[in-house]
Design a protein around this motif. Structure first.
Motif, PDB file in Angstrom:
ATOM      1  N   ARG A 269       0.835  -1.209   0.000  1.00 19.86           N
ATOM      2  CA  ARG A 269       0.000   0.000   0.000  1.00 19.86           C
ATOM      3  C   ARG A 269       0.869   1.257   0.000  1.00 19.86           C
ATOM      4  NH1 ARG A 269      -2.663   2.609   5.120  1.00 19.86           N
ATOM      5  NH2 ARG A 269      -3.601   4.434   4.153  1.00 19.86           N
ATOM      6  N   MET A 270       1.978   1.223   0.750  1.00 23.28           N
ATOM      7  CA  MET A 270       2.871   2.383   0.784  1.00 23.28           C
ATOM      8  C   MET A 270       3.515   2.626  -0.579  1.00 23.28           C
ATOM      9  SD  MET A 270       2.527   3.645   3.746  1.00 23.28           S
ATOM     10  CE  MET A 270       0.811   3.117   3.499  1.00 23.28           C
ATOM     11  N   GLU A 271       3.839   1.555  -1.285  1.00 25.78           N
ATOM     12  CA  GLU A 271       4.426   1.717  -2.608  1.00 25.78           C
ATOM     13  C   GLU A 271       3.429   2.366  -3.556  1.00 25.78           C
ATOM     14  OE1 GLU A 271       5.581  -2.240  -3.521  1.00 25.78           O
ATOM     15  OE2 GLU A 271       7.479  -2.131  -2.404  1.00 25.78           O
ATOM     16  N   ARG A 284      16.390   5.462  -1.806  1.00 21.83           N
ATOM     17  CA  ARG A 284      17.057   5.207  -0.542  1.00 21.83           C
ATOM     18  C   ARG A 284      17.225   6.512   0.232  1.00 21.83           C
ATOM     19  NH1 ARG A 284      17.934  -0.110   1.350  1.00 21.83           N
ATOM     20  NH2 ARG A 284      17.510  -1.421  -0.465  1.00 21.83           N
ATOM     21  N   VAL A 285      16.775   6.480   1.502  1.00 22.88           N
ATOM     22  CA  VAL A 285      16.943   7.615   2.402  1.00 22.88           C
ATOM     23  C   VAL A 285      17.547   7.076   3.687  1.00 22.88           C
ATOM     24  CG1 VAL A 285      15.814   9.486   3.657  1.00 22.88           C
ATOM     25  CG2 VAL A 285      14.955   8.803   1.399  1.00 22.88           C
ATOM     26  N   LEU A 290      12.368   4.245   0.799  1.00 24.05           N
ATOM     27  CA  LEU A 290      11.403   5.268   1.170  1.00 24.05           C
ATOM     28  C   LEU A 290      10.075   4.634   1.594  1.00 24.05           C
ATOM     29  CD1 LEU A 290      10.676   8.233   1.451  1.00 24.05           C
ATOM     30  CD2 LEU A 290      10.117   8.278  -1.001  1.00 24.05           C
ATOM     31  N   ALA A 291       9.655   3.571   0.897  1.00 23.11           N
ATOM     32  CA  ALA A 291       8.389   2.906   1.232  1.00 23.11           C
ATOM     33  C   ALA A 291       8.439   2.319   2.632  1.00 23.11           C
ATOM     34  CB  ALA A 291       8.069   1.817   0.218  1.00 23.11           C
ATOM     35  N   THR A 312       9.351  17.041   4.964  1.00 21.30           N
ATOM     36  CA  THR A 312       8.174  17.142   5.839  1.00 21.30           C
ATOM     37  C   THR A 312       7.473  15.795   5.959  1.00 21.30           C
ATOM     38  OG1 THR A 312       7.901  19.431   5.103  1.00 21.30           O
ATOM     39  CG2 THR A 312       6.053  18.423   6.275  1.00 21.30           C
ATOM     40  N   LEU A 313       7.436  15.070   4.853  1.00 20.91           N
ATOM     41  CA  LEU A 313       6.816  13.750   4.861  1.00 20.91           C
ATOM     42  C   LEU A 313       7.541  12.814   5.823  1.00 20.91           C
ATOM     43  CD1 LEU A 313       4.643  11.963   3.432  1.00 20.91           C
ATOM     44  CD2 LEU A 313       6.413  11.344   1.793  1.00 20.91           C
ATOM     45  N   LEU A 314       8.864  12.836   5.795  1.00 23.71           N
ATOM     46  CA  LEU A 314       9.644  11.950   6.653  1.00 23.71           C
ATOM     47  C   LEU A 314       9.651  12.397   8.108  1.00 23.71           C
ATOM     48  CD1 LEU A 314      12.683  11.266   4.288  1.00 23.71           C
ATOM     49  CD2 LEU A 314      10.810   9.715   4.870  1.00 23.71           C
TER      50      LEU A 314
END
Length: 519
Positions: A269-271, A284-285, A290-291, A312-314
């Motif tokens: 779902r995140m993907e 990659r973070v 990221l997912a 902001t998302l992270l």
């Protein structure tokens, strides 16, 4: 004002209507007008009665539907967490009042559910904003059988009178017949584990587990090694028996302790969500996809997400933890859980149970931390033990039985357990039968509610065993209850009050011989 005069005053508009009708009839108008007058008088009377009843009905609804969070705080700590409690409940959609304790009158409490968040001051005294309430509470002759309450008490164990005011408040409420929603929680110097437990209880009361931890604690990594359905073909929701082992150091716990699990959204779902946002799920973070990072965060609506840049998302807050009773002991080498799959009204899986029961793959790492729960630790092994529970509450009760089975010499135990159908929902049947045959369990009473035309629950089994219950208590037994708060937990409390009496049940609680772990 004297009652007779009040009655006349209330009737005065009605008397006025009747006087007007009499005057019109004295003029002897035509029959049609007379009929109209009668109709008008009837409507006037009906309108007056309806208006007279409406405010009282509305007031009654407001008084009984609200939940009150009240605080007594000398230095501001208890007030802070009372405010946070009220905020969490309001965000869940509840009608909540936040009041200082002295604003409440014991003889006219403003709600049927009250949460007390209180500290202790000086030599066991009530804070200034709670002292007047305590004086009136101690002298009033109150019957509070309709009241449900809970107490979060703040204190410092370095002081002789640790949480004394919260303890007195809890004891007085029980004496007046009020029903505790769950056992008193005592936070030693704002113990983060106790506060997280309080938050979880608020989530159960509100029916909404989407909250942010006030004082988050670091998780450890555990590996999910086994998942087995305990009730295949059941008419109820699937119940999974999960096994998790620590990735690094061996962890210690006791029967009665709790695990707090850091759940995640379904990765697929995140993907899909990141693709909708125009972001690469494989990016990659900090060395992580990221997912995967997004899966552990609280996410607002899609429209809001579209307005957020990547930093902001992270920075969104982590998902709230979920609590589960541990069904095993350290000698088993693994934490074992019993988790029922929960679903929202729209059919989607609950966050915590969905992650553990469906989405997490065998071999995957789970973020988990163990929280000590001394209020549900077992008594000495030479104390007879009465265990009462239903559903997934078997987890906490099983841990106590396993702890006793591992002891060189254990006293007798009695288990009363309820579920849906014996054919499908008899959790740990072979293990319980083995303990019964070996004598670890002296008695096993079961209630399968759907196996007969008239539903039968574990609380009814307890009521029918009244004489044996009193005999065990007279012989020094302790009572431990684990399972659902609504229904089973509340009704077991009322049955025990009826069978043992208020004073005896209070005595057992003070002696640590009556303990509950309800959710």
């Amino acid at each position: 004002m004297p009652r007779p005069f009040q009655s006349v005053r209330r009737l005065s508009p009605l008397l006025g209507c009747l006087a007007v009708a009499a005057l019109l009839l004295w003029w002897q108008p035509p029959r049609a007008i007379s009929a109209a007058v009668v109709v008008l008088v009837y409507l006037a009377m009906s309108l007056y009665c309806w208006r007279g009843q409406l405010p009282r009905k509305a007031a009654s609804t407001d008084a009984t539907s609200a939940l009150v969070v009240t605080y007594a705080s000398q230095g501001g700590q208890a007030r802070l967490y009372a405010e946070r409690s009220a905020e969490q409940l309001r965000e869940a959609g509840l009608n909540v009042q936040l009041l200082p304790l002295n604003a409440l009158e014991p003889s006219r409490l403003p709600a049927r559910r009250i949460l007390f968040v209180v500290s202790t001051y000086g030599e066991g005294e009530a804070p200034d904003d709670g002292a007047r309430f305590e004086r009136r509470l101690s002298t009033a002759n109150l019957q509070l059988q309709d009241l449900e309450y809970a107490v979060l008490a703040f204190g410092d164990r370095q002081y002789r009178h640790f949480c004394a005011f919260g303890q007195r408040l809890d004891e007085r409420m029980r004496q007046c017949g009020a029903t505790p929603l769950f056992d008193r929680l005592e936070a030693d110097r704002a113990d983060p584990g106790v506060l997280r437990h309080w938050q979880q209880q608020l989530a159960h009361l509100s029916g909404n587990s989407d909250f942010s931890d006030w004082l988050p604690a670091p998780y450890r990594q555990w590996q999910l090694t086994e998942r087995r359905c305990l009730n295949p073909s059941s008419a109820g929701a699937p119940v999974q028996h999960l096994t998790l082992v620590p990735v690094d150091d061996q962890q210690r716990w006791r029967a009665g302790d709790i695990v707090e699990v850091g759940p995640q959204h379904e990765l697929a779902r995140m993907e899909r969500l990141l693709q909708q946002l125009g972001l690469d799920p494989q990016q990659r973070v900090d060395g992580q996809r990221l997912a995967s990072q997004l899966a552990a965060l609280r996410l607002p609506d899609l429209d809001v997400l579209r307005t957020l840049d990547l930093p902001t998302l992270l920075a969104l807050p982590p998902l709230p933890h979920r609590e589960y009773s541990i069904a095993s002991i350290p000698a088993d080498g693994a934490v074992q859980l019993v988790v029922r799959e929960a679903r929202h009204p729209d059919g989607t899986l609950g966050l915590g149970s969905g992650w553990l029961c469906r989405h997490a793959a065998i071999g995957e790492r789970i973020a988990l931390r163990i929280r000590s729960n001394p209020g549900f630790h077992g008594p000495s092994v030479d104390t007879p033990l009465i265990l009462i529970g239903n559903g997934t509450g078997i987890a906490g009760l099983r841990a106590h039985l396993r702890e006793r089975a591992a002891a060189p010499q254990g006293s007798r135990s009695w288990l009363l357990f309820g579920e849906r159908n014996a054919a499908h929902d008899f959790f740990f049947r072979d293990e319980l039968q083995h303990w019964l045959d070996s004598g670890l369990l002296e008695r096993l009473d079961l209630a399968f509610s759907r196996d007969q035309p008239e539903k039968r629950y574990v609380q009814q089994v307890l009521r029918d065993a009244a004489d044996d219950l009193r005999r065990w208590i007279d012989q020094g037994a302790a009572i431990y209850v684990c399972g659902s708060l609504e229904g089973m937990g509340q009704e077991v409390q009322q049955i025990l009050l009826g069978l043992l009496g208020q004073a005896r049940l209070e005595q057992l609680s003070e002696q640590g011989r009556y303990r509950r772990d309800l959710y």
